[in-house]
Design a protein around this motif. Structure first.
Motif, short mmCIF file in Angstrom:
data_model
loop_
_atom_site.label_atom_id
_atom_site.label_comp_id
_atom_site.label_asym_id
_atom_site.label_seq_id
_atom_site.Cartn_x
_atom_site.Cartn_y
_atom_site.Cartn_z
N LEU A 1 0.82 -1.21 0.00
CA LEU A 1 0.00 0.00 0.00
C LEU A 1 0.86 1.27 0.00
O LEU A 1 0.56 2.23 -0.71
N ARG A 2 1.93 1.24 0.77
CA ARG A 2 2.80 2.42 0.83
C ARG A 2 3.43 2.70 -0.53
O ARG A 2 3.40 3.82 -1.04
N ALA A 3 4.00 1.64 -1.14
CA ALA A 3 4.63 1.82 -2.45
C ALA A 3 3.62 2.26 -3.50
O ALA A 3 3.92 3.04 -4.40
N LEU A 4 2.41 1.76 -3.37
CA LEU A 4 1.38 2.08 -4.35
C LEU A 4 0.95 3.54 -4.22
O LEU A 4 0.88 4.28 -5.21
N ARG A 5 0.69 3.96 -3.01
CA ARG A 5 0.17 5.31 -2.82
C ARG A 5 1.23 6.36 -3.15
O ARG A 5 0.89 7.48 -3.54
N ALA A 6 2.50 6.00 -2.98
CA ALA A 6 3.56 6.94 -3.35
C ALA A 6 3.54 7.21 -4.84
O ALA A 6 3.91 8.30 -5.30
N ASN A 7 3.08 6.24 -5.62
CA ASN A 7 3.04 6.40 -7.07
C ASN A 7 1.69 6.91 -7.58
O ASN A 7 1.57 7.25 -8.75
#
Lengths: 210, 210
Positions: free
Chosen positions: B145-151
């Motif tokens: 989720l963290r990696a996704l939301r950063a993008n």
DNA sequence: GAGAAACTCAAACAGCCGCTTGACTTTTGT
DNA sequence: ACAAAAGTCAAGCGGCTGTTTGAGTTTCTC
């Protein structure tokens, strides 16, 4: 009234058949083919165990009949939904039409969702030859592929085929997994708002850079 | 050599346990929990039926042990794969890391694919509380989720959560459905070339116009 | 009214299910 | 040397599986 009472009797037999198919679909959707049990089906349908042998030959015969029933209802819905597409339809339109039957079933629940769940299950463990429905199945495949390729000229045919099947698998997963049950709690618009962009994104892939 | 022969005996017992777990996973991956059969498992493992009661208490105990084994192997692989991500990772990198364990399993086949298939099955019919692994599960969820939301700064949290679960479902579907078996015939690069864009596209959705 | 046909039903069938038992072998502790 | 413990095994337990049977009821045909 000779014919009248005859119809009553024949309709009673048909009602038993329908109840057996409905009960089978319910159990099929819930636990899959391996979880199917004769007595649970007959009890749920309010029928005698012998009714299965009488009307369908065997439990497998009943199972096949139920699966064919579900598959045909699904294919008809999918075909009808894809018919709304025109050569001018954009990728989001294609995704919406492609996902519409599942979105509708999730929102409606009941028998419609049971049908979808059954179809999804047999998408994992396909039975042998469903010759009678092969034509309808091919039609959905062809219609989807044509609409998809018109919107994605840079994507090759093998890739388009894969994306179609992957998107179908994604929708099937929504029908089977707990996330689908959570989704089903909301209204159809909310489901569509979440699902359609993901399907469209899966169709489109990641063109060049992010 | 007292301890030496003792070890031999205990290792033999452990070998029986491992063989039972392996055979259970194979049957679990192929036909799901409802299709599990005591005698088929023991025959396939070359063990006696009583060995199940002796080592695991019951068939359900063996089934739970096998599922926990598979789930832990999957979670460890997923965690390790996500560790390769940095704050600078693009959406395609995230999708590649997210899909890597499944791509690897599809290409490798054998036990690795059996583990993935089992995990996918229990993703459809989740068992009761896997408390011991809840932490690892949450970690994969959080990292993704963290990696996704950063993008995807424009995508809300509920949408990002849904896309993560949908993408996971898509990968699970590849493990279970026939399309996965077709895919598994090719090399890992070919699988990745097909799968990663679709996962990335599902993550990204359809931003504004097509 | 007699017989055929459609349908339902309780009862039984063999076979597989998960599980337990008691005997047996091998290793451990003292 | 002897009893406890660990592990394996064939045999058998009750219960559930899908299926069959034969009698029963109701309607149609003649």
């Amino acid at each position: 009234m000779a014919t009248h009472k005859a119809d009553q009797r024949r309709e009673a037999g048909q009602r038993t058949k329908d109840a057996l198919v409905a009960a089978t679909l319910e159990q099929l959707a819930q636990r899959g083919r391996e979880g199917l049990t004769l007595r649970e089906v007959t009890d749920s349908a309010g029928a005698n165990v012998a009714a299965v042998s009488y009307h369908f030959g065997s439990l497998k015969g009943l199972c096949d009949a139920a699966i064919e029933h579900a598959l045909e209802r699904y294919l008809d819905a999918q075909i009808q939904s894809l018919e709304s597409l025109t050569p001018a339809s954009g990728l989001e339109d294609v995704a919406r039409a492609f996902a519409a039957p599942m979105v509708h079933a999730l929102a409606a629940g009941g028998q419609e969702l049971v049908v979808m769940r059954t179809v999804a299950r047999i998408g994992i463990d396909p039975p042998r030859g469903w010759d009678r429905l092969a034509g309808k199945f091919e039609q959905t495949r062809r219609d989807t592929l044509r609409a998809l390729r018109a919107n994605l000229p840079g994507v090759g045919e093998p890739e388009a085929v894969f994306r179609t099947r992957a998107a179908a698998g994604l929708l099937n997963w929504l029908a089977l997994a707990p996330i689908g049950a959570e989704l089903a709690a909301g209204p159809a618009e909310e489901i569509e708002r979440l699902v359609v962009p993901v399907v469209a994104g899966a169709f489109r892939g990641l063109p060049a850079a992010g």
